[in-house]
Write an enzyme that holds these catalytic residues in place. Structure first.
Site, PDB file in Angstrom:
ATOM      1  N   THR A  19       0.841  -1.209   0.000  1.00 11.24           N
ATOM      2  CA  THR A  19       0.000   0.000   0.000  1.00 11.24           C
ATOM      3  C   THR A  19       0.872   1.253   0.000  1.00 11.24           C
ATOM      4  O   THR A  19       0.581   2.227  -0.718  1.00 11.24           O
ATOM      5  CB  THR A  19      -0.945   0.011   1.231  1.00 11.24           C
ATOM      6  N   LYS A  40      -8.101  -1.629  -5.239  1.00 10.36           N
ATOM      7  CA  LYS A  40      -7.788  -2.729  -4.310  1.00 10.36           C
ATOM      8  C   LYS A  40      -8.859  -3.785  -4.604  1.00 10.36           C
ATOM      9  O   LYS A  40      -9.945  -3.793  -4.005  1.00 10.36           O
ATOM     10  CB  LYS A  40      -7.856  -2.227  -2.862  1.00 10.36           C
ATOM     11  N   GLU A 118      -3.450  -2.762  -6.466  1.00 10.89           N
ATOM     12  CA  GLU A 118      -2.711  -3.432  -5.383  1.00 10.89           C
ATOM     13  C   GLU A 118      -3.245  -4.844  -5.210  1.00 10.89           C
ATOM     14  O   GLU A 118      -4.443  -5.054  -4.975  1.00 10.89           O
ATOM     15  CB  GLU A 118      -2.841  -2.654  -4.066  1.00 10.89           C
ATOM     16  N   ALA A 120      -3.371  -8.706  -3.293  1.00 14.14           N
ATOM     17  CA  ALA A 120      -3.650  -9.058  -1.888  1.00 14.14           C
ATOM     18  C   ALA A 120      -2.597 -10.058  -1.416  1.00 14.14           C
ATOM     19  O   ALA A 120      -2.321 -11.032  -2.124  1.00 14.14           O
ATOM     20  CB  ALA A 120      -5.033  -9.688  -1.787  1.00 14.14           C
ATOM     21  N   GLY A 121      -2.002  -9.806  -0.267  1.00  9.46           N
ATOM     22  CA  GLY A 121      -1.025 -10.743   0.299  1.00  9.46           C
ATOM     23  C   GLY A 121       0.125 -11.027  -0.658  1.00  9.46           C
ATOM     24  O   GLY A 121       0.558 -10.161  -1.418  1.00  9.46           O
TER      25      GLY A 121
HETATM   26  N1  LIG Z   1       8.650   2.784   3.923  1.00  8.60           N
HETATM   27  C1  LIG Z   1       7.791   2.738   4.946  1.00  8.60           C
HETATM   28  N2  LIG Z   1       7.853   3.683   5.911  1.00  8.60           N
HETATM   29  C2  LIG Z   1       7.010   3.654   6.968  1.00  8.60           C
HETATM   30  N3  LIG Z   1       6.088   2.703   7.162  1.00  8.60           N
HETATM   31  C3  LIG Z   1       5.980   1.749   6.235  1.00  8.60           C
HETATM   32  C4  LIG Z   1       6.819   1.704   5.084  1.00  8.60           C
HETATM   33  N4  LIG Z   1       6.467   0.627   4.345  1.00  8.60           N
HETATM   34  C5  LIG Z   1       5.458   0.039   5.004  1.00  8.60           C
HETATM   35  N5  LIG Z   1       5.160   0.705   6.143  1.00  8.60           N
HETATM   36  C6  LIG Z   1       4.150   0.348   7.161  1.00  8.60           C
HETATM   37  O1  LIG Z   1       4.185  -1.068   7.304  1.00  8.60           O
HETATM   38  C7  LIG Z   1       2.872  -1.598   7.467  1.00  8.60           C
HETATM   39  C8  LIG Z   1       2.596  -2.570   6.322  1.00  8.60           C
HETATM   40  O2  LIG Z   1       2.658  -1.851   5.098  1.00  8.60           O
HETATM   41  P1  LIG Z   1       1.478  -1.929   4.032  1.00  8.60           P
HETATM   42  O3  LIG Z   1       0.159  -1.685   4.672  1.00  8.60           O
HETATM   43  O4  LIG Z   1       1.848  -1.033   2.913  1.00  8.60           O
HETATM   44  O5  LIG Z   1       1.609  -3.471   3.633  1.00  8.60           O
HETATM   45  P2  LIG Z   1       0.789  -4.290   2.552  1.00  8.60           P
HETATM   46  O6  LIG Z   1       1.760  -5.152   1.869  1.00  8.60           O
HETATM   47  O7  LIG Z   1       0.011  -3.345   1.739  1.00  8.60           O
HETATM   48  O8  LIG Z   1      -0.192  -5.192   3.429  1.00  8.60           O
HETATM   49  P3  LIG Z   1      -1.576  -5.927   2.955  1.00  8.60           P
HETATM   50  O9  LIG Z   1      -1.177  -7.283   2.487  1.00  8.60           O
HETATM   51  O10 LIG Z   1      -2.367  -5.961   4.225  1.00  8.60           O
HETATM   52  O11 LIG Z   1      -2.226  -5.105   1.900  1.00  8.60           O
HETATM   53  C9  LIG Z   1       1.938  -0.387   7.474  1.00  8.60           C
HETATM   54  O12 LIG Z   1       1.716   0.019   8.815  1.00  8.60           O
HETATM   55  C10 LIG Z   1       2.723   0.685   6.736  1.00  8.60           C
HETATM   56  O13 LIG Z   1       2.345   1.993   7.084  1.00  8.60           O
HETATM   57  C1  LIG Z   2      -5.521  -9.551   5.957  1.00  5.58           C
HETATM   58  C2  LIG Z   2      -4.250  -9.190   5.228  1.00  5.58           C
HETATM   59  N1  LIG Z   2      -3.979  -7.795   5.444  1.00  5.58           N
HETATM   60  C3  LIG Z   2      -4.253  -9.516   3.742  1.00  5.58           C
HETATM   61  N2  LIG Z   2      -5.054  -8.622   3.002  1.00  5.58           N
HETATM   62  C4  LIG Z   2      -4.582 -10.974   3.453  1.00  5.58           C
HETATM   63  C5  LIG Z   2      -3.359 -11.777   3.605  1.00  5.58           C
HETATM   64  C6  LIG Z   2      -3.547 -13.241   3.381  1.00  5.58           C
HETATM   65  C7  LIG Z   2      -2.279 -14.017   3.618  1.00  5.58           C
HETATM   66  C8  LIG Z   2      -2.479 -15.487   3.549  1.00  5.58           C
HETATM   67  C9  LIG Z   2      -1.189 -16.260   3.677  1.00  5.58           C
HETATM   68  O1  LIG Z   2      -0.238 -16.028   2.927  1.00  5.58           O
HETATM   69  O2  LIG Z   2      -1.095 -17.091   4.570  1.00  5.58           O
HETATM   70 MG   LIG Z   3      -2.047  -3.174   1.485  1.00  3.90          MG
END
Ligand SMILES: Nc1ncnc2c1ncn2[C@@H]1O[C@H](COP(=O)(O)OP(=O)(O)OP(=O)(O)O)[C@@H](O)[C@H]1O
Ligand SMILES: C[C@H](N)[C@H](N)CCCCCC(=O)O
Ligand SMILES: [Mg+2]
Length: 238
Positions: A19, A40, A118, A120-121
């Site tokens: 994200t 998303k 984006e 998921a996971g």
């Molecule tokens: N470069 C960064 N600086 C500060 N915080 C970060 C950075 N990268 C990620 N984070 C923080 O790490 C956490 C996970 O990041 P993010 O939500 O972007 O992961 P994601 O891969 O999108 O997760 P999901 O699978 O739930 O969509 C969040 O709290 C985000 O704000």
């Molecule tokens: C809830 C979370 N933030 C994600 N959107 C979903 C991640 C699923 C991960 C499943 C896995 O790899 O075991």
């Molecule tokens: Mg995310």
């Protein structure tokens, strides 16, 4: 490589910074006067499409021009439990309809110049009992870029993700390492450099850089924006 108007921000896992990387891409494009649309397609842990804690709301809050606009149209499947989409949907007596989701994406594509999607996971997270995120990425024909953790363990996870994409005929456009808040000790600069070196050498995918901890998402460090510029150039996204 041809220019591409759809980018798929995927990750080596959940919580790796997809994200945040999507936000930086949205900010980059907006700063260039473009009007990108964030999607998303599969949001789990989702109270409702307008959920202020969701990824789409985060993107809207921090992207110039999107603050105050309802993020609901960005969320195509919203399921309550924070788990893999297959199970989050099943818990609600539902099944994710991938063809319908692809149609919704096509519709957004026809009305917007750039889509930032984006995933998921991680790559092999199930969407249904037969389909994974990898199937979705392949069908989307969007250019995939990989968000990876910066710390110990990332070499293996990132290289496996690249292999897994290639095994399906998908070419990754670039990789960005993210400094996610960690409970363990901060990863040393040396190790981060080594991780980037190993991944680039063994995968032959361009590594755009390492995005350090961002303290103000409204105004990320200029270095972070430079890395994203380099990523978008290397994967011919414009
Ligand atoms: N470069 C960064 N600086 C500060 N915080 C970060 C950075 N990268 C990620 N984070 C923080 O790490 C956490 C996970 O990041 P993010 O939500 O972007 O992961 P994601 O891969 O999108 O997760 P999901 O699978 O739930 O969509 C969040 O709290 C985000 O704000
Ligand atoms: C809830 C979370 N933030 C994600 N959107 C979903 C991640 C699923 C991960 C499943 C896995 O790899 O075991
Ligand atoms: Mg995310």
């Amino acid at each position: 490589m041809t220019f591409c108007k759809k980018i798929m921000v995927m990750g080596t896992d959940t919580d790796v910074g997809k994200t945040v990387l999507s936000l930086l891409i949205m900010q980059n494009l907006t700063a260039k006067g473009k009007k990108p649309f964030y999607l998303k397609p599969f949001q789990t842990g989702c109270v409702g499409p307008s959920d202020s804690t969701g990824d789409a709301a985060f993107i809207h809050r921090h992207t110039p021009g999107l603050g105050g606009i309802d993020p609901a149209p960005s969320v195509l499947n919203c399921h309550k439990n924070p788990k893999a989409p297959w199970f989050a949907a099943r818990d609600m007596g539902q099944t994710i309809n991938l063809p319908r989701t692809m149609d919704q994406i096509k519709e957004k594509e026809s009305s917007h110049s750039h889509l930032v999607i984006e995933a998921a996971g991680g790559l092999l997270v199930p969407l249904t009992e037969t389909l994974t995120v990898a199937d979705f990425i392949k069908q989307s024909k969007a250019r995939p870029v990989i968000a990876a953790r910066a710390g110990l363990g990332t070499i293996n996870h990132t290289l496996m993700t690249v292999e897994c994409l290639r095994a399906r005929g998908i070419t990754p456009g670039g990789i960005v390492f993210m400094e996610t808040p960690q409970k363990e000790e901060k990863t040393s600069k040396t190790m981060i450099q080594e991780n980037m070196e190993a991944v680039e050498k063994f995968s032959n995918v361009p590594v755009a850089g390492f995005v350090k901890n961002i303290s103000d998402f409204q105004n990320p460090d200029p270095d972070a924006l430079k890395i994203v510029e380099c990523l978008l150039k290397s994967c011919h996204f414009a």
